[in-house]
Write a protein that holds these residues in place. Structure first.
Motif, PDB file in Angstrom:
ATOM      1  N   VAL A 122       0.819  -1.233  -0.165  1.00 58.67           N
ATOM      2  CA  VAL A 122       0.183   0.112   0.049  1.00 58.67           C
ATOM      3  C   VAL A 122       0.776   1.466  -0.061  1.00 58.67           C
ATOM      4  N   VAL A 123       2.332   1.307   0.372  1.00 55.75           N
ATOM      5  CA  VAL A 123       3.165   2.350   0.295  1.00 55.75           C
ATOM      6  C   VAL A 123       4.241   2.040  -0.551  1.00 55.75           C
ATOM      7  N   GLU A 124       4.943   3.272  -0.600  1.00 51.95           N
ATOM      8  CA  GLU A 124       6.225   3.113  -1.397  1.00 51.95           C
ATOM      9  C   GLU A 124       7.295   2.742  -0.476  1.00 51.95           C
ATOM     10  N   ARG A 125       8.303   1.688  -0.849  1.00 46.39           N
ATOM     11  CA  ARG A 125       9.541   1.571  -0.463  1.00 46.39           C
ATOM     12  C   ARG A 125      10.435   2.627  -0.490  1.00 46.39           C
ATOM     13  N   GLY A 126      11.204   3.060   0.725  1.00 45.83           N
ATOM     14  CA  GLY A 126      12.130   3.942   0.567  1.00 45.83           C
ATOM     15  C   GLY A 126      11.446   5.418   0.433  1.00 45.83           C
ATOM     16  N   GLY A 127      10.391   5.613   0.420  1.00 45.35           N
ATOM     17  CA  GLY A 127       9.701   6.804  -0.039  1.00 45.35           C
ATOM     18  C   GLY A 127       9.569   7.857   1.172  1.00 45.35           C
ATOM     19  N   TYR A 128       9.942   7.647   2.537  1.00 45.08           N
ATOM     20  CA  TYR A 128       9.766   8.647   3.562  1.00 45.08           C
ATOM     21  C   TYR A 128      10.884   9.006   4.251  1.00 45.08           C
ATOM     22  N   ASP A 129      10.564  10.292   4.651  1.00 49.86           N
ATOM     23  CA  ASP A 129      11.640  10.893   5.533  1.00 49.86           C
ATOM     24  C   ASP A 129      11.646  10.503   7.100  1.00 49.86           C
ATOM     25  N   VAL A 130      10.430  10.040   7.511  1.00 47.07           N
ATOM     26  CA  VAL A 130      10.066   9.988   8.929  1.00 47.07           C
ATOM     27  C   VAL A 130       9.383   8.833   8.963  1.00 47.07           C
ATOM     28  N   VAL A 131       9.335   7.697   9.596  1.00 46.20           N
ATOM     29  CA  VAL A 131       8.325   6.722   9.976  1.00 46.20           C
ATOM     30  C   VAL A 131       8.026   6.461  11.247  1.00 46.20           C
ATOM     31  N   LEU A 132       6.723   6.580  11.743  1.00 45.24           N
ATOM     32  CA  LEU A 132       6.359   6.218  13.062  1.00 45.24           C
ATOM     33  C   LEU A 132       5.679   4.910  13.106  1.00 45.24           C
ATOM     34  N   CYS A 133       6.361   4.086  14.120  1.00 45.85           N
ATOM     35  CA  CYS A 133       5.942   2.711  14.410  1.00 45.85           C
ATOM     36  C   CYS A 133       5.370   2.797  15.824  1.00 45.85           C
ATOM     37  N   HIS A 134       4.146   3.296  16.235  1.00 47.15           N
ATOM     38  CA  HIS A 134       3.859   3.538  17.422  1.00 47.15           C
ATOM     39  C   HIS A 134       2.662   2.466  17.906  1.00 47.15           C
ATOM     40  N   GLY A 135       3.013   1.745  18.859  1.00 44.68           N
ATOM     41  CA  GLY A 135       1.821   0.766  19.204  1.00 44.68           C
ATOM     42  C   GLY A 135       1.445  -0.460  18.177  1.00 44.68           C
ATOM     43  N   VAL A 136       2.597  -0.700  17.554  1.00 45.47           N
ATOM     44  CA  VAL A 136       2.499  -1.806  16.554  1.00 45.47           C
ATOM     45  C   VAL A 136       2.928  -3.039  16.842  1.00 45.47           C
ATOM     46  N   LEU A 137       4.359  -3.008  17.587  1.00 41.56           N
ATOM     47  CA  LEU A 137       5.138  -4.123  17.588  1.00 41.56           C
ATOM     48  C   LEU A 137       4.536  -4.988  18.810  1.00 41.56           C
TER      49      LEU A 137
END
Length: 260
Positions: free
Chosen positions: A107-122
């Motif tokens: 659903v999203v582009e690989r290597g396409g973001y300056d910042v990634v949030l991974c909150h409450g996922v793991l």
């Protein structure tokens, strides 16, 4: 001076938000895409919020002028996100797509973001290591990853203070950090475990903070009725967040990392 209208819920996000806001500012400066005087933006950062739900972080980040893509498996959460973004006047900078951490690049582009949030996922995914690898792979070179996950120490301390000593010991010794079959949290982490996962995903750790070190232990009536108590507690949380002795008993752990 204390703001009597400030919601107590801010205790849950204050430390993370301050760290994240600083990280966004540094990344914007590094890329030459800083906000101009008066709030205009020369070139906003591209931010991905995996598991971003109804936009607790996505909407404020968009309020700083950045473009935010939220990936979440819940249609209801994405609907709430759309409404929240519209109410905040940032609907043009927030995009919600249905998906999850494991199928992220469907659903999203690989290597396409300056910042990634991974909150409450793991805490919830089947394979935390894979989820983190995908989050890291979504970053551009020198991009920043923000990880927020449930802390083991906070759960052990909370069960013990509630008089549930057997459950506290169970959480302490259980491989997933769970205190029993009735525990609603599938998995918890120590600071070392979370840091090792982030490092294994090929990222360099910049900072580790404890979140809600005291907030979940202090009776709400003290915060709600004592003048200035909320601000004082927020300042205490911020002062303790980066100290190893206190983050080891925090309800949540926050890791900020960077891709080479």
């Amino acid at each position: 001076m204390s703001d009597p209208q400030r919601p107590r819920a801010s205790l849950r996000t204050a430390v993370v938000w301050e760290v994240l806001k600083d990280a966004l500012e540094r990344r914007a400066k590094a890329t030459g895409r800083e906000a101009a005087e008066g709030g205009a933006v020369h070139g906003a950062l591209d931010v991905l919020d995996t598991g971003g739900g109804s936009g607790n972080f996505a909407v404020p980040v968009a309020g700083l002028g950045h473009r935010v893509t939220v990936v979440d498996p819940s249609p209801n959460a994405l609907f709430a996100l759309e409404r929240r973004a519209a109410e905040a006047g940032v609907a043009d900078r927030v995009r919600g797509v249905q998906g999850d951490a494991h199928g992220l690049f469907d659903v999203v582009e690989r290597g396409g973001y300056d910042v990634v949030l991974c909150h409450g996922v793991l805490e919830y995914v089947d394979d935390p290591a894979e989820g983190l690898r995908n989050a890291a792979a979504a970053l551009r070179p020198a991009g920043t990853l923000s990880v927020l996950a449930a802390g083991l120490g906070g759960a052990v301390l909370a069960r013990a203070l509630a008089g549930h000593f057997t459950e506290a010991r169970q959480a302490l010794t259980d491989p997933e950090g769970r205190w029993g079959s009735g525990d609603p949290m599938p998995r918890r982490f120590t600071a070392d475990q979370l840091s090792e996962l982030v490092a294994a995903a090929g990222l360099e750790i910049a900072a580790v903070h404890g979140v809600r070190v005291f907030a979940d232990l202090v009776p709400g009536v003290l915060v709600d009725t004592e003048p200035g108590a909320l601000d004082a507690l927020l300042q205490l949380e911020e002062a303790a967040a980066g100290l190893p002795a206190f983050r080891s008993v925090a309800t949540q752990l926050h890791v900020l990392a960077e891709r080479d």
